[in-house]
Scaffold this active site. Structure first.
Site, mmCIF file in Angstrom:
data_model
loop_
_atom_site.group_PDB
_atom_site.id
_atom_site.type_symbol
_atom_site.label_atom_id
_atom_site.label_comp_id
_atom_site.label_asym_id
_atom_site.label_seq_id
_atom_site.Cartn_x
_atom_site.Cartn_y
_atom_site.Cartn_z
ATOM 1 N N ASP A 1 0.774 -1.067 0.120
ATOM 2 C CA ASP A 1 -0.141 -0.143 -0.043
ATOM 3 C C ASP A 1 0.841 1.218 -0.065
ATOM 4 O O ASP A 1 2.122 1.350 0.655
ATOM 5 C CB ASP A 1 -0.553 0.059 1.196
ATOM 6 C CG ASP A 1 -2.156 -0.785 1.256
ATOM 7 O OD1 ASP A 1 -2.161 -1.642 0.180
ATOM 8 O OD2 ASP A 1 -2.761 -0.994 2.323
ATOM 9 N N HIS B 1 4.935 -7.161 0.083
ATOM 10 C CA HIS B 1 4.819 -8.666 -0.583
ATOM 11 C C HIS B 1 5.472 -8.716 -1.962
ATOM 12 O O HIS B 1 6.091 -7.729 -2.378
ATOM 13 C CB HIS B 1 3.194 -8.716 -0.713
ATOM 14 C CG HIS B 1 2.615 -8.650 0.555
ATOM 15 N ND1 HIS B 1 1.602 -9.913 1.104
ATOM 16 C CD2 HIS B 1 2.469 -8.055 1.755
ATOM 17 C CE1 HIS B 1 1.169 -9.732 2.236
ATOM 18 N NE2 HIS B 1 1.656 -8.547 2.596
ATOM 19 N N SER C 1 8.500 3.997 4.937
ATOM 20 C CA SER C 1 9.567 4.086 4.293
ATOM 21 C C SER C 1 9.346 3.750 2.767
ATOM 22 O O SER C 1 8.131 3.983 2.444
ATOM 23 C CB SER C 1 10.758 3.236 4.826
ATOM 24 O OG SER C 1 12.128 3.629 4.040
#
Length: 282
Positions: free
Chosen positions: A88, A144, A247
């Protein structure tokens, strides 16, 4: 350049990040709850998708920050030929790796070799594609796999810990090639793929699913871990790592493998699992 970005040139990056780590792992009920409440309010954190939506249940601020999502909150693109968005966040930049260079912002770029800490490792990505995704403090902070791959090597590249917020990206030259980072090299059915986890000011750590805490490390030498023969294979959409504060992750792909998904551009808000690119199948 903002005052905050200007100050990051002189601030004690390591000391501040060490303090952030101590606070993030504090089990003091008052401390952790104040941190959770402050960040939730300031950044508009949405806990409705969290596996544990009650902010009082988390034992530490770090547990809150690296929270899991409810099953089904994110799903991979239905097209099996889609390479997936790894997190995200918001796209900082994406596009071709032209002449071995990766675009950062107007007037700013760096080489793939600088980012990876190795000239030879960068060669397979020349004329390929990159995508830089910024995870803000409100986002889900697990990263992911865009595609299934077998871990070949990780490379820890020491460096600074500048902020990676939008103002810093616009104004700090070669930002992502200067900050401390963990380069994860995977072998896939189309060749090499790299996911680069970039540290930042106040990031208290980067953890991988295969090795635990990888950043912070201390010292000024590049260190490598060879995972060939260890059989660490992660499937498309599987969790690979997490940031213990906001980050950036940068994905590198070799040329001729995929075409970027239409409609994606700098500043686009993105969600884990949506299509980043689609395989070019002959």
């Amino acid at each position: 350049m903002s005052l905050v970005t200007s100050l990051t040139y002189v601030l004690p990056h390591r000391l501040l990040s060490s303090l952030a780590r101590a606070l993030a792992y504090s089990k003091s009920p008052a401390t952790k709850q104040w941190l959770i409440d402050t960040v939730t309010r300031k950044f508009g954190v949405d806990l409705s998708e969290a596996q544990e939506p009650d902010p009082r249940v988390y034992p530490t601020f770090n547990a809150f920050f690296t929270r899991a999502l409810k099953p089904g909150a994110r799903v991979p693109d239905a097209d099996p030929q889609a390479l997936l968005m790894p997190a995200d966040g918001r796209i900082s930049q994406l596009g071709p790796i032209e002449n071995g260079r990766i675009f950062q912002a107007k007037g700013q770029s760096f080489t793939a070799a600088e980012l990876l800490g190795d000239e030879s490792a960068a060669v397979p990505f020349h004329n390929g594609l990159f995508a830089t995704v910024y995870l803000s403090p409100k986002d889900y902070h697990r990263v992911h796999m865009p595609w299934s791959g077998t871990l070949r090597e990780t490379v820890h590249v020491p460096g600074r810990l500048f902020s990676v917020g939008p103002d810093a990206v616009r104004n700090v030259p070669r930002l992502f090639a200067r900050n401390e980072r963990l380069v994860c090299h995977f072998d896939t059915d189309f060749g090499p793929m790299a996911s680069v986890m970039v540290g930042a000011l106040l990031v208290s750590g980067v953890e991988t699913v295969w090795s635990g805490v990888e950043i912070p490390r201390y010292g000024d030498r590049i260190t490598r871990k060879d995972y060939r023969g260890k059989g660490i294979t992660l499937e498309r959409f599987a969790e690979m790592a997490r940031f213990n504060y906001g980050s950036t992750v940068i994905v590198l792909l070799p040329p001729g493998v995929a075409a970027l998904e239409g409609g994606l551009a700098a500043e686009s808000s993105v969600r884990l699992g949506q299509a980043l690119a689609r395989r070019q199948v002959a």
